[in-house]
Design a protein around this motif. Structure first.
Motif, PDB file in Angstrom:
ATOM      1  N   UNK A 127       0.805  -1.219   0.000  1.00 41.54           N
ATOM      2  CA  UNK A 127       0.000   0.000   0.000  1.00 41.54           C
ATOM      3  C   UNK A 127       0.838   1.269   0.000  1.00 41.54           C
ATOM      4  N   UNK A 128       2.047   1.199   0.552  1.00 46.53           N
ATOM      5  CA  UNK A 128       2.860   2.421   0.659  1.00 46.53           C
ATOM      6  C   UNK A 128       3.894   2.514  -0.457  1.00 46.53           C
ATOM      7  N   UNK A 129       3.652   1.847  -1.572  1.00 46.03           N
ATOM      8  CA  UNK A 129       4.577   1.947  -2.703  1.00 46.03           C
ATOM      9  C   UNK A 129       4.712   3.414  -3.108  1.00 46.03           C
ATOM     10  N   UNK A 130       5.884   3.798  -3.563  1.00 48.41           N
ATOM     11  CA  UNK A 130       6.190   5.195  -3.854  1.00 48.41           C
ATOM     12  C   UNK A 130       5.199   5.807  -4.843  1.00 48.41           C
ATOM     13  N   UNK A 131       4.661   6.959  -4.477  1.00 41.50           N
ATOM     14  CA  UNK A 131       3.683   7.668  -5.291  1.00 41.50           C
ATOM     15  C   UNK A 131       4.270   8.107  -6.628  1.00 41.50           C
ATOM     16  N   UNK A 132       5.569   8.375  -6.645  1.00 40.27           N
ATOM     17  CA  UNK A 132       6.202   8.910  -7.855  1.00 40.27           C
ATOM     18  C   UNK A 132       6.847   7.872  -8.739  1.00 40.27           C
ATOM     19  N   UNK A 133       6.482   6.597  -8.570  1.00 37.62           N
ATOM     20  CA  UNK A 133       7.105   5.518  -9.342  1.00 37.62           C
ATOM     21  C   UNK A 133       7.009   5.757 -10.845  1.00 37.62           C
ATOM     22  N   UNK A 134       5.813   6.048 -11.343  1.00 40.49           N
ATOM     23  CA  UNK A 134       5.630   6.225 -12.783  1.00 40.49           C
ATOM     24  C   UNK A 134       6.450   7.405 -13.300  1.00 40.49           C
ATOM     25  N   UNK A 135       6.447   8.488 -12.541  1.00 42.11           N
ATOM     26  CA  UNK A 135       7.191   9.682 -12.941  1.00 42.11           C
ATOM     27  C   UNK A 135       8.690   9.403 -12.969  1.00 42.11           C
ATOM     28  N   UNK A 136       9.188   8.719 -11.938  1.00 42.95           N
ATOM     29  CA  UNK A 136      10.615   8.412 -11.861  1.00 42.95           C
ATOM     30  C   UNK A 136      11.059   7.532 -13.021  1.00 42.95           C
ATOM     31  N   UNK A 137      10.242   6.545 -13.389  1.00 43.47           N
ATOM     32  CA  UNK A 137      10.605   5.646 -14.495  1.00 43.47           C
ATOM     33  C   UNK A 137      10.708   6.402 -15.813  1.00 43.47           C
ATOM     34  N   UNK A 138       9.790   7.330 -16.034  1.00 41.66           N
ATOM     35  CA  UNK A 138       9.839   8.131 -17.269  1.00 41.66           C
ATOM     36  C   UNK A 138      11.073   9.036 -17.254  1.00 41.66           C
ATOM     37  N   UNK A 139      11.319   9.674 -16.122  1.00 39.25           N
ATOM     38  CA  UNK A 139      12.482  10.557 -16.005  1.00 39.25           C
ATOM     39  C   UNK A 139      13.779   9.807 -16.276  1.00 39.25           C
ATOM     40  N   UNK A 140      13.947   8.676 -15.624  1.00 39.84           N
ATOM     41  CA  UNK A 140      15.204   7.925 -15.765  1.00 39.84           C
ATOM     42  C   UNK A 140      15.432   7.535 -17.221  1.00 39.84           C
ATOM     43  N   UNK A 141      14.397   7.040 -17.874  1.00 39.91           N
ATOM     44  CA  UNK A 141      14.570   6.643 -19.267  1.00 39.91           C
ATOM     45  C   UNK A 141      14.940   7.830 -20.144  1.00 39.91           C
ATOM     46  N   UNK A 142      14.180   8.926 -20.038  1.00 38.34           N
ATOM     47  CA  UNK A 142      14.399  10.058 -20.939  1.00 38.34           C
ATOM     48  C   UNK A 142      15.734  10.748 -20.679  1.00 38.34           C
ATOM     49  N   UNK A 143      16.083  10.943 -19.405  1.00 37.53           N
ATOM     50  CA  UNK A 143      17.381  11.556 -19.106  1.00 37.53           C
ATOM     51  C   UNK A 143      18.509  10.718 -19.679  1.00 37.53           C
ATOM     52  N   UNK A 144      18.516   9.440 -19.388  1.00 38.52           N
ATOM     53  CA  UNK A 144      19.665   8.613 -19.744  1.00 38.52           C
ATOM     54  C   UNK A 144      19.716   8.310 -21.237  1.00 38.52           C
ATOM     55  N   UNK A 145      18.564   8.180 -21.882  1.00 35.49           N
ATOM     56  CA  UNK A 145      18.563   7.997 -23.332  1.00 35.49           C
ATOM     57  C   UNK A 145      19.139   9.229 -24.020  1.00 35.49           C
ATOM     58  N   UNK A 146      18.734  10.402 -23.573  1.00 32.71           N
ATOM     59  CA  UNK A 146      19.246  11.641 -24.156  1.00 32.71           C
ATOM     60  C   UNK A 146      20.727  11.834 -23.856  1.00 32.71           C
ATOM     61  N   UNK A 147      21.124  11.536 -22.641  1.00 29.69           N
ATOM     62  CA  UNK A 147      22.520  11.729 -22.247  1.00 29.69           C
ATOM     63  C   UNK A 147      23.450  10.833 -23.047  1.00 29.69           C
ATOM     64  N   UNK A 148      23.085   9.547 -23.192  1.00 29.88           N
ATOM     65  CA  UNK A 148      23.986   8.624 -23.879  1.00 29.88           C
ATOM     66  C   UNK A 148      23.912   8.764 -25.397  1.00 29.88           C
TER      67      UNK A 148
END
Length: 488
Positions: free
Chosen positions: A429-450
């Motif tokens: 029940x206490x899974x992180x509220x920002x999970x979906x947002x974090x997953x999108x951020x990580x993908x887009x940041x790192x795809x663009x960076x590399x």
């Protein structure tokens, strides 16, 4: 002599009754607690190595005593799932945190509230975030916009040793800020840099601040041994910043944002005569919770990822080759590319696993006694999930569990695996509220960076250390690197 004998007897009896287990049904102690302080001094060293030793000695569940309070540590995926999913109805409350004590806001906001208050705050917060694009491409577009500023900044720092920690922290903060406050901040904004630095400082103090939760008189000792005063100052400055943001929103100086939507919902419920916990104090605490959740873990994971790229250049090359094949270099990667960049996704997941940035999760507590694996967890006990015990389990991930190897998360058909034991955002029940947002951020940041850069060590003969700084969040030791623009 009689006085000496009496004192000795009293001392021995005190020790006996202290060491005598208050309840034989408690999980085992890894070592016997000391009088008064219990296991407090055992917790001053690296808990990552301590918990591993104690699990080997006691098994998957053991108990610690700090002051007069108990902490039960859970190890292994099956036990953690049993506690927080199968028994989630009685193990989803939150105990006091250092933030509660230094701010004076006990059980406010989304992260540390419980019961009806938590359900209402979480439901309202989640709905507002969804209205601002959480879980859809609108949010991805906002993230991509911020990344363009970040990539430009990195481009200005090529060819020289640089530490990207602060700028990454500031950039990822800007994404949640655009939602919370209705606008982003310039990277050179001194006030914003101060706020971001305060977040990092507070989290760095979190572990040592925790001593006052278990032995409250410690906060009154001379000086600031447990950094309580420092944390109080940081939190005060943070809340002053939030006050100013709320005031600007009330005056109409910002666009639509989390603050404006929360205030509208508050007014709606109050005017309708609906009993509600929504108020400005909860709002400020929600801003604090979401600011932390939307900044620290994501930026820290990016920082770990780049560090692993320095140590594993073959992985970095393989990721770029995949991007070059499926995206090319003429356009920026977008969220629709995620399904085709399997190896990049696997490398991100492997970074989350092996860095285990929230090594001991967030503490839960129980509103009544709970039976778990035949042991009694007393009401009010701090219950801590050891995420390390899952992420470093050889039976799940293989014998090379401490090696950075993204291929372990790809099956024989070249498809990305999604093991249920992969729990960087917790579970239940206490899974992180920002999970979906974090997953999108990580993908887009790192795809663009590399796509745009190759990251190289300053000295190939002496790679930056993979050692960490252990606290509420596990940080890599600060390092410098060289940013080399991709050619072609």
């Amino acid at each position: 002599m009689d006085l000496v004998l009496i004192l000795a007897t009293v001392t021995l009896l005190s020790l006996y009754f202290w060491l005598k287990r208050e309840d034989r049904r408690l999980p085992p102690y890894p070592v016997m607690p000391l009088p008064i302080v219990g296991h407090m001094f055992e917790l001053t060293s690296d808990l990552r190595s301590k918990f591993k030793q104690w699990r080997a000695k006691c098994g998957n569940i053991f108990c610690l005593k700090i002051g007069s309070k108990f902490m039960v540590v859970l190890n292994g995926y099956d036990l953690i799932k049993e506690a927080f999913v199968q028994k989630g109805d009685v193990l989803s409350d939150r105990p006091l945190t250092p933030l509660d004590l230094v701010s004076g806001l006990h059980h406010y906001g989304i992260v540390t509230s419980s019961g009806k208050v938590w359900k209402e705050q979480r439901a309202v917060g989640l709905q507002i975030l969804r209205n601002f694009g959480l879980g859809n491409n609108i949010l991805a577009d906002k993230i991509q916009n911020e990344i363009s500023y970040y990539i430009e900044h990195l481009s200005e720092n090529t060819g020289k040793p640089v530490d990207i920690h602060l700028i990454t922290y500031v950039s990822t903060s800007n994404i949640i800020c655009s939602i919370l406050f209705g606008h982003r901040f310039e990277y050179t904004d001194q006030l914003f840099q101060k706020v971001v630095t305060n977040v990092s400082l507070f989290l760095g103090n979190f572990h040592i601040n925790s001593a006052i939760l278990f032995i409250p008189p410690l906060r009154h000792l001379p000086g600031d041994l447990f950094r309580v005063k420092e944390s109080e100052k940081v939190v005060k400055e943070m809340f002053q910043f939030f006050d100013s943001c709320i005031e600007k929103c009330r005056k109409g100086e910002t666009g639509e944002c989390f603050i404006s939507e929360y205030l509208k919902e508050q007014d709606k419920r109050v005017n309708s005569g609906i009993e509600t916990s929504l108020d400005e104090t909860h709002l400020k605490r929600n801003l604090f919770d979401l600011f932390l959740a939307g900044t620290d873990t994501t930026s820290n994971t990016i920082y770990w990822f780049v560090l692993y790229m320095l140590h594993y250049p073959d992985v970095q090359k393989k990721i770029f080759d995949e991007i070059n094949e499926h995206v090319g270099t003429d356009r920026v990667p977008n969220i629709l590319d995620k399904q085709n960049l399997t190896y990049l996704n696997a490398a991100i997941m492997e970074t989350q696993r092996i860095s285990s940035t929230v090594a001991n999760g967030l503490a839960h507590t129980c509103p009544r006694d709970v039976i778990l694996r035949g042991y009694t967890i007393p009401k009010g006990t701090f219950v801590l999930p050891s995420v390390d015990s899952v992420f470093y389990d050889e039976n799940i991930w293989g014998k090379d569990v401490m090696t950075f190897r993204p291929d372990r998360l790809i099956n024989q058909d070249g498809e990305l695996l999604n093991p249920e034991e992969f729990i960087p955002f917790g579970l239940g029940r206490r899974i992180c509220l920002g999970k979906a947002m974090a997953n999108v951020e990580l993908f887009l940041y790192l795809a663009n960076m590399l796509q745009k850069f190759e990251f190289q060590p300053v000295d190939p003969a002496q790679l930056p250390t993979l050692n960490y700084v252990f606290g509420q969040v596990v940080y890599p030791t600060k390092y410098q690197l060289l940013i080399k623009p991709r050619v072609g």
